[in-house]
Design a protein around this motif. Structure first.
Motif, mmCIF file in Angstrom:
data_model
loop_
_atom_site.group_PDB
_atom_site.id
_atom_site.type_symbol
_atom_site.label_atom_id
_atom_site.label_comp_id
_atom_site.label_asym_id
_atom_site.label_seq_id
_atom_site.Cartn_x
_atom_site.Cartn_y
_atom_site.Cartn_z
ATOM 1 N N GLY A 8 0.822 -1.209 0.000
ATOM 2 C CA GLY A 8 0.000 0.000 0.000
ATOM 3 C C GLY A 8 0.852 1.254 0.000
ATOM 4 O O GLY A 8 0.588 2.206 -0.737
ATOM 5 N N GLY A 9 1.897 1.271 0.799
ATOM 6 C CA GLY A 9 2.809 2.406 0.831
ATOM 7 C C GLY A 9 3.523 2.585 -0.497
ATOM 8 O O GLY A 9 3.710 3.711 -0.974
ATOM 9 N N PHE A 10 3.907 1.465 -1.104
ATOM 10 C CA PHE A 10 4.554 1.525 -2.413
ATOM 11 C C PHE A 10 3.604 2.105 -3.458
ATOM 12 O O PHE A 10 3.990 2.951 -4.262
ATOM 13 C CB PHE A 10 5.020 0.130 -2.827
ATOM 14 N N LEU A 11 2.346 1.658 -3.440
ATOM 15 C CA LEU A 11 1.366 2.167 -4.405
ATOM 16 C C LEU A 11 1.121 3.658 -4.208
ATOM 17 O O LEU A 11 1.053 4.413 -5.180
ATOM 18 C CB LEU A 11 0.054 1.385 -4.285
ATOM 19 N N ARG A 12 0.999 4.100 -2.965
ATOM 20 C CA ARG A 12 0.812 5.532 -2.698
ATOM 21 C C ARG A 12 2.005 6.344 -3.186
ATOM 22 O O ARG A 12 1.846 7.394 -3.812
ATOM 23 C CB ARG A 12 0.578 5.775 -1.202
ATOM 24 N N ALA A 13 3.211 5.865 -2.908
ATOM 25 C CA ALA A 13 4.412 6.577 -3.341
ATOM 26 C C ALA A 13 4.508 6.619 -4.865
ATOM 27 O O ALA A 13 4.852 7.647 -5.442
ATOM 28 C CB ALA A 13 5.655 5.919 -2.750
ATOM 29 N N SER A 14 4.180 5.510 -5.510
ATOM 30 C CA SER A 14 4.230 5.462 -6.973
ATOM 31 C C SER A 14 3.196 6.390 -7.578
ATOM 32 O O SER A 14 3.454 7.062 -8.579
ATOM 33 C CB SER A 14 3.986 4.031 -7.459
ATOM 34 N N ARG A 15 2.021 6.448 -6.966
ATOM 35 C CA ARG A 15 0.950 7.326 -7.433
ATOM 36 C C ARG A 15 1.350 8.789 -7.291
ATOM 37 O O ARG A 15 1.081 9.614 -8.163
ATOM 38 C CB ARG A 15 -0.298 7.023 -6.596
ATOM 39 N N SER A 16 2.062 9.113 -6.223
ATOM 40 C CA SER A 16 2.442 10.507 -5.988
ATOM 41 C C SER A 16 3.538 10.976 -6.938
ATOM 42 O O SER A 16 3.683 12.174 -7.165
ATOM 43 C CB SER A 16 2.892 10.706 -4.538
ATOM 44 N N LEU A 18 3.658 10.349 -10.180
ATOM 45 C CA LEU A 18 3.110 10.635 -11.509
ATOM 46 C C LEU A 18 2.256 11.891 -11.476
ATOM 47 O O LEU A 18 1.409 12.052 -10.598
ATOM 48 C CB LEU A 18 2.232 9.473 -11.993
ATOM 49 N N GLU A 19 2.464 12.755 -12.420
ATOM 50 C CA GLU A 19 1.629 13.939 -12.581
ATOM 51 C C GLU A 19 0.485 13.606 -13.540
ATOM 52 O O GLU A 19 0.654 12.773 -14.430
ATOM 53 C CB GLU A 19 2.448 15.103 -13.141
ATOM 54 N N PRO A 20 -0.665 14.233 -13.373
ATOM 55 C CA PRO A 20 -1.791 13.963 -14.277
ATOM 56 C C PRO A 20 -1.420 14.121 -15.751
ATOM 57 O O PRO A 20 -1.838 13.329 -16.593
ATOM 58 C CB PRO A 20 -2.842 14.982 -13.851
ATOM 59 N N ALA A 21 -0.619 15.120 -16.063
ATOM 60 C CA ALA A 21 -0.218 15.347 -17.456
ATOM 61 C C ALA A 21 0.613 14.180 -18.001
ATOM 62 O O ALA A 21 0.607 13.927 -19.208
ATOM 63 C CB ALA A 21 0.565 16.647 -17.569
ATOM 64 N N ASP A 22 1.312 13.447 -17.119
ATOM 65 C CA ASP A 22 2.128 12.307 -17.541
ATOM 66 C C ASP A 22 1.287 11.195 -18.158
ATOM 67 O O ASP A 22 1.792 10.395 -18.940
ATOM 68 C CB ASP A 22 2.902 11.715 -16.364
ATOM 69 N N VAL A 23 0.012 11.151 -17.778
ATOM 70 C CA VAL A 23 -0.857 10.068 -18.248
ATOM 71 C C VAL A 23 -2.038 10.579 -19.069
ATOM 72 O O VAL A 23 -2.983 9.853 -19.330
ATOM 73 C CB VAL A 23 -1.358 9.201 -17.068
ATOM 74 N N GLY A 24 -2.001 11.856 -19.420
ATOM 75 C CA GLY A 24 -3.022 12.399 -20.299
ATOM 76 C C GLY A 24 -4.229 13.028 -19.638
ATOM 77 O O GLY A 24 -5.225 13.318 -20.300
ATOM 78 N N PHE A 25 -4.176 13.256 -18.318
ATOM 79 C CA PHE A 25 -5.283 13.915 -17.633
ATOM 80 C C PHE A 25 -5.024 15.422 -17.596
ATOM 81 O O PHE A 25 -3.875 15.856 -17.493
ATOM 82 C CB PHE A 25 -5.439 13.402 -16.199
ATOM 83 N N THR A 28 -6.081 21.125 -14.708
ATOM 84 C CA THR A 28 -6.745 22.408 -14.473
ATOM 85 C C THR A 28 -7.207 22.603 -13.034
ATOM 86 O O THR A 28 -7.415 23.718 -12.612
ATOM 87 C CB THR A 28 -7.967 22.555 -15.391
ATOM 88 N N THR A 29 -7.379 21.538 -12.272
ATOM 89 C CA THR A 29 -7.884 21.676 -10.902
ATOM 90 C C THR A 29 -6.734 21.672 -9.903
ATOM 91 O O THR A 29 -5.704 21.056 -10.129
ATOM 92 C CB THR A 29 -8.864 20.538 -10.552
ATOM 93 N N ARG A 30 -6.956 22.337 -8.790
ATOM 94 C CA ARG A 30 -5.963 22.365 -7.723
ATOM 95 C C ARG A 30 -5.996 21.035 -6.977
ATOM 96 O O ARG A 30 -7.060 20.471 -6.731
ATOM 97 C CB ARG A 30 -6.288 23.509 -6.780
ATOM 98 N N ARG A 31 -4.834 20.558 -6.583
ATOM 99 C CA ARG A 31 -4.740 19.279 -5.875
ATOM 100 C C ARG A 31 -4.171 19.486 -4.483
ATOM 101 O O ARG A 31 -3.236 20.251 -4.298
ATOM 102 C CB ARG A 31 -3.849 18.320 -6.664
ATOM 103 N N ARG A 32 -4.734 18.770 -3.532
ATOM 104 C CA ARG A 32 -4.245 18.869 -2.157
ATOM 105 C C ARG A 32 -2.946 18.099 -1.970
ATOM 106 O O ARG A 32 -2.144 18.434 -1.116
ATOM 107 C CB ARG A 32 -5.292 18.355 -1.180
ATOM 108 N N VAL A 33 -2.770 17.029 -2.740
ATOM 109 C CA VAL A 33 -1.541 16.237 -2.658
ATOM 110 C C VAL A 33 -0.967 16.062 -4.060
ATOM 111 O O VAL A 33 -1.688 16.161 -5.061
ATOM 112 C CB VAL A 33 -1.788 14.848 -2.015
ATOM 113 N N GLU A 40 -8.161 8.392 -10.595
ATOM 114 C CA GLU A 40 -7.466 8.442 -11.884
ATOM 115 C C GLU A 40 -6.675 7.164 -12.121
ATOM 116 O O GLU A 40 -6.696 6.601 -13.220
ATOM 117 C CB GLU A 40 -6.545 9.664 -11.931
ATOM 118 N N LEU A 41 -5.988 6.684 -11.093
ATOM 119 C CA LEU A 41 -5.223 5.447 -11.248
ATOM 120 C C LEU A 41 -6.145 4.265 -11.495
ATOM 121 O O LEU A 41 -5.869 3.418 -12.358
ATOM 122 C CB LEU A 41 -4.352 5.194 -10.027
#
Length: 103
Positions: A8-16, A18-25, A28-33, A40-41
């Motif tokens: 779970g920690g690995f998945l959270r770290a891996s998710r953090s 990646l930027e939305p633009a890296d995957v085509g999202f 435009t919205t502000r993100r808390r983290v 999205e994942l």
């Protein structure tokens, strides 16, 4: 259970990482983290948000090889940095998160 927490920690770290633009999202919205949202994942991996959340939080103890591969692809992981898995000796149809890769 410790392996599930580690995964779970690995998945959270891996998710953090990646930027939305890296995957085509759109970004435009502000993100808390930093990084991708769970939603999205899950969309990229083709699994439900609830399933991914349970998996990341260690509440789902099994996942098919297809789900693990889809998550790895969505997170842009390769052999050198993907989580490792081994087949459970009790039920060969389910995969349990482990600490060494067995092939």
């Amino acid at each position: 259970m410790e392996n599930l927490v580690t995964l779970g920690g690995f998945l959270r770290a891996s998710r953090s990482r990646l930027e939305p633009a890296d995957v085509g999202f759109p970004t435009t919205t502000r993100r808390r983290v930093a990084g991708l949202r769970r939603e999205e994942l899950a969309q990229l991996a083709g699994v439900s948000v609830d399933y991914y959340t349970r998996f990341e939080q260690g509440r789902s103890k099994t996942a098919s090889r297809a789900v693990l591969d889809a998550l790895a692809a969505a997170l842009h992981l390769d052999e050198s940095n993907a989580p490792t898995c081994s087949v459970s000796p009790l039920n060969r149809s389910e995969y349990i998160a482990g600490t060494t890769r067995s092939r």
